[in-house]
Write a protein that holds these residues in place. Sequence first.
Motif, PDB file in Angstrom:
ATOM      1  N   ASN A 287       0.661  -1.267   0.017  1.00  0.00           N
ATOM      2  CA  ASN A 287      -0.148  -0.158   0.139  1.00  0.00           C
ATOM      3  C   ASN A 287       0.844   1.002  -0.014  1.00  0.00           C
ATOM      4  O   ASN A 287       0.449   2.379  -0.762  1.00  0.00           O
TER       5      ASN A 287
ATOM      6  N   GLN B 269       1.043   4.049  -2.967  1.00  0.00           N
ATOM      7  CA  GLN B 269       0.806   5.665  -2.776  1.00  0.00           C
ATOM      8  C   GLN B 269       1.869   6.288  -3.312  1.00  0.00           C
ATOM      9  O   GLN B 269       1.753   7.499  -4.055  1.00  0.00           O
TER      10      GLN B 269
ATOM     11  N   GLN C 239      -4.124   6.895  -5.254  1.00  0.00           N
ATOM     12  CA  GLN C 239      -4.927   7.580  -4.523  1.00  0.00           C
ATOM     13  C   GLN C 239      -6.007   6.458  -3.686  1.00  0.00           C
ATOM     14  O   GLN C 239      -6.677   5.808  -4.591  1.00  0.00           O
TER      15      GLN C 239
END
Length: 151
Positions: free
Chosen positions: A128, A132, A137
């Motif tokens: 994750n 990012q 997003q």
Amino acid sequence: MTIELITAPTPELHEAMARLLPQLSRSAKPMSEADVERFLAQGSVHLFVFRPDAADDEGNHPILGMLSLATFEIPTGVRAWVEDVVVDEAARGQGAGQSLVVAAIEHAKKVGARTVDLTSRPSREAANRLYQRAGFQLRETNVYRVTLEKK
């Protein structure tokens, strides 16, 4: 490090997929050579692989990571979806995942995609963070799935 877009099956690719898929999913079934060939024959699926700069003991630069990019056209434009991102346990933390994701985003731009989407379990914290850093997003959405039984 080298990122390649794979367009043809090879014994090396088949071996790499056999090694990497279990690291991605415990439930993933092994792919036969015919499965790999059929997978690569899809015009809307693009397979990217990662090779390290350093050679192994035999002087090879083995495939140590892969990412699938599915592209498709719908009435609102061309879309892209990242799936099955996996880097060999021995090569993690060296930027391979980031390089694969960046290559997929660039390819999606080349084919005219308006967006690139992916899903990742919240428990995959490192993945994750990687997504990012690559510009993804978190969206306010629900993801639904129906599991279809094979007959």
